[in-house]
Enzyme design. Sequence first.
Site, PDB file in Angstrom:
ATOM      1  N   ASP A 184      -5.651  -0.323   5.135  1.00  0.00           N
ATOM      2  CA  ASP A 184      -5.489   0.906   5.911  1.00  0.00           C
ATOM      3  C   ASP A 184      -6.763   1.757   5.937  1.00  0.00           C
ATOM      4  OD1 ASP A 184      -5.358   1.566   3.206  1.00  0.00           O
ATOM      5  OD2 ASP A 184      -3.232   2.065   3.254  1.00  0.00           O
ATOM      6  N   ASP A 218       6.121   7.916  -3.078  1.00  0.00           N
ATOM      7  CA  ASP A 218       7.329   7.869  -2.233  1.00  0.00           C
ATOM      8  C   ASP A 218       7.734   6.430  -1.893  1.00  0.00           C
ATOM      9  OD1 ASP A 218       5.329   7.148  -0.459  1.00  0.00           O
ATOM     10  OD2 ASP A 218       5.702   8.776   0.970  1.00  0.00           O
ATOM     11  N   HIS A 274       5.698   4.024  -0.677  1.00  0.00           N
ATOM     12  CA  HIS A 274       5.000   3.363   0.440  1.00  0.00           C
ATOM     13  C   HIS A 274       4.103   2.233  -0.053  1.00  0.00           C
ATOM     14  CE1 HIS A 274       1.552   6.557   0.192  1.00  0.00           C
ATOM     15  NE2 HIS A 274       1.038   5.409  -0.216  1.00  0.00           N
ATOM     16  N   GLU A 298       5.010   4.640   5.364  1.00  0.00           N
ATOM     17  CA  GLU A 298       5.797   5.695   4.737  1.00  0.00           C
ATOM     18  C   GLU A 298       7.300   5.398   4.871  1.00  0.00           C
ATOM     19  OE1 GLU A 298       4.382   7.567   2.815  1.00  0.00           O
ATOM     20  OE2 GLU A 298       2.964   8.995   3.681  1.00  0.00           O
TER      21      GLU A 298
HETATM   22  C1  GLP Z   1      -2.831   5.175  -0.657  1.00  0.00           C
HETATM   23  C2  GLP Z   1      -3.078   3.805  -0.136  1.00  0.00           C
HETATM   24  C3  GLP Z   1      -2.162   2.826  -0.804  1.00  0.00           C
HETATM   25  C4  GLP Z   1      -2.223   3.007  -2.310  1.00  0.00           C
HETATM   26  C5  GLP Z   1      -1.820   4.408  -2.680  1.00  0.00           C
HETATM   27  C6  GLP Z   1      -1.795   4.669  -4.169  1.00  0.00           C
HETATM   28  O1  GLP Z   1      -1.667   5.706  -0.185  1.00  0.00           O
HETATM   29  N1  GLP Z   1      -2.882   3.732   1.276  1.00  0.00           N
HETATM   30  O2  GLP Z   1      -2.529   1.517  -0.427  1.00  0.00           O
HETATM   31  O3  GLP Z   1      -1.356   2.099  -2.896  1.00  0.00           O
HETATM   32  O4  GLP Z   1      -2.779   5.241  -2.075  1.00  0.00           O
HETATM   33  O5  GLP Z   1      -2.938   5.324  -4.574  1.00  0.00           O
HETATM   34  P1  GLP Z   1      -3.360   5.473  -6.094  1.00  0.00           P
HETATM   35  O6  GLP Z   1      -3.680   4.097  -6.546  1.00  0.00           O
HETATM   36  O7  GLP Z   1      -4.567   6.362  -6.063  1.00  0.00           O
HETATM   37  O8  GLP Z   1      -2.206   6.065  -6.793  1.00  0.00           O
END
Ligand code: GLP
Length: 256
Positions: A63, A132, A134, A139
């Site tokens: 993403d 949440d 995702h 989402e």
């Molecule tokens: C973002 C990314 C996800 C990732 C999430 C968790 O939302 N799009 O791919 O899994 O962050 O982030 P973190 O690893 O900083 O908790």
Amino acid sequence: MEIIIRPTPEAASGVTANLIARLLHDKPNAVLGLATGDTVVPLYRQLVAMKLDWSRVKTFNLDEYVGLSPEHPQSYHSFMWENLFQHLNIKKESVYLPDGQATDIPAYCALYEESIREAGGIDLQLLGIGTDGHIGFNEPTSSLVSRTRIKTLTEQTRADKVPSFGGQDQVPHHVITMGVGTIMEARQIALLAFGRNKAQAVADAVEGPITAMIPASILQMHPTAKIVLDEPAAVQLKKADYYRWVYNHKPDSQRF
Ligand code: GLP
């Protein structure tokens, strides 16, 4: 699903790094699906230290934020080059990340899907998880068969991103993300989650019903998904003892 609980993020990242090293050994031209976020930083550090051969590997990131240039410090382009790609012998043209500045987003997303297909599909997709539930930036209420497209972030996700952006008004509302259906086509999947603030999302995804309200719960339908956790991320799992026992008593042939 295989649920792997290790004492620390470093140990859990080590399990995942070994999985990737084995894949690159068996298939030097493997196609990897990559993730961003704090969770994958120790894994990327370990992969760099392993000095693997990435010269024939292709990567597709999950993403990117709409509107951010690749050079923006909070773009996922910057994250990936800083934390991983610049330290590897990977070819620049083998690295694919969604373009947050694409003008015709639907056409661009179709092209991204086409590039994954042309590469032969994703051998191993890495995932983190949002608080949440995702995956990628799919989402809650994302279609469980969705493809790469534009999505709107929830306020919870935007609040989670404040530490890196410095203020909620700085966090973009829109993103381009691989769809849940795109992710599910990967031949292997490894989802990493660390820390107590992920424990509820992990429990919902692993032990709750499959629902678009928790997009990660669809991994229950993947034939080989691995959920790699540290102890704090596992505290809400009802069957944690069972998962630990299974991992500690695996036949050698199933180890990686
Ligand atoms: C973002 C990314 C996800 C990732 C999430 C968790 O939302 N799009 O791919 O899994 O962050 O982030 P973190 O690893 O900083 O908790």
